[in-house]
Design an enzyme around this catalytic site. Structure first.
Site, PDB file in Angstrom:
ATOM      1  N   TYR A 168      24.578   7.737  70.427  1.00 37.48           N
ATOM      2  CA  TYR A 168      24.075   6.493  71.003  1.00 37.48           C
ATOM      3  C   TYR A 168      22.563   6.590  71.212  1.00 37.48           C
ATOM      4  O   TYR A 168      22.091   7.223  72.162  1.00 37.48           O
ATOM      5  CB  TYR A 168      24.768   6.184  72.329  1.00 37.48           C
ATOM      6  CG  TYR A 168      26.265   5.963  72.227  1.00 37.48           C
ATOM      7  CD1 TYR A 168      26.883   5.699  71.014  1.00 37.48           C
ATOM      8  CD2 TYR A 168      27.067   6.021  73.365  1.00 37.48           C
ATOM      9  CE1 TYR A 168      28.249   5.493  70.925  1.00 37.48           C
ATOM     10  CE2 TYR A 168      28.437   5.809  73.289  1.00 37.48           C
ATOM     11  CZ  TYR A 168      29.022   5.554  72.076  1.00 37.48           C
ATOM     12  OH  TYR A 168      30.387   5.358  72.003  1.00 37.48           O
ATOM     13  N   HIS A 222      34.546  12.278  68.098  1.00 37.49           N
ATOM     14  CA  HIS A 222      34.294  10.842  67.968  1.00 37.49           C
ATOM     15  C   HIS A 222      35.173  10.181  66.899  1.00 37.49           C
ATOM     16  O   HIS A 222      35.442   8.982  66.958  1.00 37.49           O
ATOM     17  CB  HIS A 222      32.813  10.622  67.639  1.00 37.49           C
ATOM     18  CG  HIS A 222      32.243   9.363  68.183  1.00 37.49           C
ATOM     19  ND1 HIS A 222      30.924   9.207  68.517  1.00 37.49           N
ATOM     20  CD2 HIS A 222      32.811   8.171  68.470  1.00 37.49           C
ATOM     21  CE1 HIS A 222      30.711   7.984  68.968  1.00 37.49           C
ATOM     22  NE2 HIS A 222      31.844   7.332  68.940  1.00 37.49           N
ATOM     23  N   SER A 245      35.453  -1.268  73.931  1.00 40.42           N
ATOM     24  CA  SER A 245      35.311  -2.685  73.542  1.00 40.42           C
ATOM     25  C   SER A 245      36.483  -3.521  74.040  1.00 40.42           C
ATOM     26  O   SER A 245      37.059  -4.315  73.290  1.00 40.42           O
ATOM     27  CB  SER A 245      35.154  -2.819  72.023  1.00 40.42           C
ATOM     28  OG  SER A 245      33.977  -2.206  71.571  1.00 40.42           O
ATOM     29  N   LEU A 288      36.465  -6.008  75.792  1.00 44.30           N
ATOM     30  CA  LEU A 288      36.095  -7.424  75.824  1.00 44.30           C
ATOM     31  C   LEU A 288      35.705  -7.918  74.428  1.00 44.30           C
ATOM     32  O   LEU A 288      34.942  -8.881  74.289  1.00 44.30           O
ATOM     33  CB  LEU A 288      34.959  -7.659  76.822  1.00 44.30           C
ATOM     34  CG  LEU A 288      35.250  -7.214  78.257  1.00 44.30           C
ATOM     35  CD1 LEU A 288      34.067  -7.489  79.165  1.00 44.30           C
ATOM     36  CD2 LEU A 288      36.515  -7.895  78.792  1.00 44.30           C
ATOM     37  N   GLY A 289      36.233  -7.247  73.416  1.00 43.85           N
ATOM     38  CA  GLY A 289      36.001  -7.697  72.047  1.00 43.85           C
ATOM     39  C   GLY A 289      34.548  -7.731  71.643  1.00 43.85           C
ATOM     40  O   GLY A 289      34.119  -8.608  70.903  1.00 43.85           O
ATOM     41  N   ARG A 290      33.768  -6.755  72.131  1.00 45.42           N
ATOM     42  CA  ARG A 290      32.319  -6.682  71.873  1.00 45.42           C
ATOM     43  C   ARG A 290      31.600  -7.952  72.328  1.00 45.42           C
ATOM     44  O   ARG A 290      30.627  -8.395  71.732  1.00 45.42           O
ATOM     45  CB  ARG A 290      32.036  -6.414  70.394  1.00 45.42           C
ATOM     46  CG  ARG A 290      32.681  -5.148  69.864  1.00 45.42           C
ATOM     47  CD  ARG A 290      32.195  -4.804  68.479  1.00 45.42           C
ATOM     48  NE  ARG A 290      32.981  -3.730  67.900  1.00 45.42           N
ATOM     49  CZ  ARG A 290      32.845  -2.431  68.182  1.00 45.42           C
ATOM     50  NH1 ARG A 290      31.920  -2.061  69.045  1.00 45.42           N
ATOM     51  NH2 ARG A 290      33.599  -1.531  67.611  1.00 45.42           N
ATOM     52  N   GLY A 291      32.113  -8.526  73.405  1.00 40.92           N
ATOM     53  CA  GLY A 291      31.476  -9.719  73.964  1.00 40.92           C
ATOM     54  C   GLY A 291      32.123 -11.016  73.523  1.00 40.92           C
ATOM     55  O   GLY A 291      31.801 -12.079  74.055  1.00 40.92           O
TER      56      GLY A 291
END
Length: 327
Positions: free
Chosen positions: A56, A123, A202, A204-207
């Site tokens: 990241y 990962h 994720s 929240l579905g990537r926003g």
């Protein structure tokens, strides 16, 4: 904050964790001051389960966390990951070799400024290295006192079983949300059988599972979602119909759509601990409050009946990246 036991570890982690990736890259412009304030507020709210990875921002996110860990280490259950490496052209490849993971662990410890990592994930699963070799080398890190618990990310049920035969696996981190449910068929049952915690990223579905994003044109030009199939305008517009239907259910419960999405995950089992990512305090507070929301079996059934009337459009990753998941 409510707490849940992480897998077979006996460790209590916040029912809602904190994904830290967006503080360093992927989701538009950085805001280091706000990210720092978000990390500090997280601890004040009891959100102690923090998730990062060495990729990241090419180590930047771990350094960002180190600034708070320097004085609050005992308050954090710290998870990081290894395996993705960068080429000169900035493309990535996965390396799960024993030699590399030991090198990666040392680098993460240094960037984080800590003596031990609470939860260390592979990962992905390297299809060129037997998972038994990867996990065997990770187990050596446990014996050396550099890592406390081991985790996998985006691993298949078959790989999970082979890994757990070498060393106990504390957690599996995979994408899991109202939009992505492929792990429900065999991966989640396998983890429950083996006492492995589920850590949805994720959630929240990537926003997409929020009320804030209505047009992909509003995304920052550098936002990596612009390259994802699910965030191409045609697919995104079709999925907005699902979002609208779910918003109606949330409104009836007097909660927000993100809170509904997180509460749904929490209701799916006591071994599930989602880690919604954010770099902003207002979203952190909203997400953390979802831990107080208890959906009934009827609520869950209604949500899933609503979903059954729609088809989710678009893959979650590019074709190349999809080859790395659930293997």
């Amino acid at each position: 904050m409510h707490y849940r036991t992480l897998g077979n570890t006996g460790e209590k982690v916040s029912a809602i964790g904190l994904g830290c990736m967006g503080m360093a890259f992927a989701y538009g412009q950085r805001d280091d001051a706000e990210s720092r304030a978000t990390l500090e507020l997280a601890l004040d709210l009891g959100v102690n389960f923090w998730d990062t990875a060495d990729m990241y921002g090419q180590g930047l996110n771990e350094k960002q966390l180190s600034e708070v860990l320097a004085t609050r280490r005992k308050d954090v259950f710290l998870a990081t990951k290894f395996g993705f490496r960068y080429r000169e052209d900035n493309s990535t490849y996965f390396d799960g070799s024993p030699a590399y993971l030991k090198q990666a662990c040392e680098a993460s410890l240094k960037r984080l400024g800590v003596d031990v990592i609470d939860l260390y994930y592979a990962h992905r699963v390297d299809d060129q290295v037997p998972i038994e070799e990867t996990v065997g080398a990770m187990a050596e890190l446990v014996k050396e006192g550099k890592v406390r618990y081991l985790g996998l990310s985006e691993a298949s049920a078959h790989s999970i079983r082979k890994a757990a035969a070498v060393h106990p696996i504390a957690a599996l981190q995979s994408e899991y949300s109202l939009f992505v449910r492929d792990i429900e068929s065999d991966i989640i049952p396998t983890c429950r059988e083996l006492g492995i915690g589920i850590v949805p990223y994720s959630p929240l579905g990537r926003g997409a599972l929020t009320s804030d994003l209505r047009d992909v044109k509003d995304l920052d030009p550098t936002d990596f979602r612009r390259n994802l199939p699910r965030f191409q305008q045609e697919a995104f517009d079709k999925n907005l119909r699902i979002v609208s239907a779910l918003e109606d259910i949330a409104a009836e419960r007097h909660i927000t759509l993100p809170q509904l999405a997180l509460a749904w995950l929490l209701a799916k089992g006591d071994n599930i601990t989602p880690i919604p990512g954010t770099k902003r305090r207002k979203y952190l507070q909203e997400n953390a409050a979802a831990a107080d929301i208890a959906l009934t079996a009827d609520d869950v059934a209604r949500i899933e009946a609503t979903l059954s009337g729609y088809q989710i459009e678009g893959e979650r990753y590019s074709e190349g990246a999809m080859k790395l998941v659930n293997r």
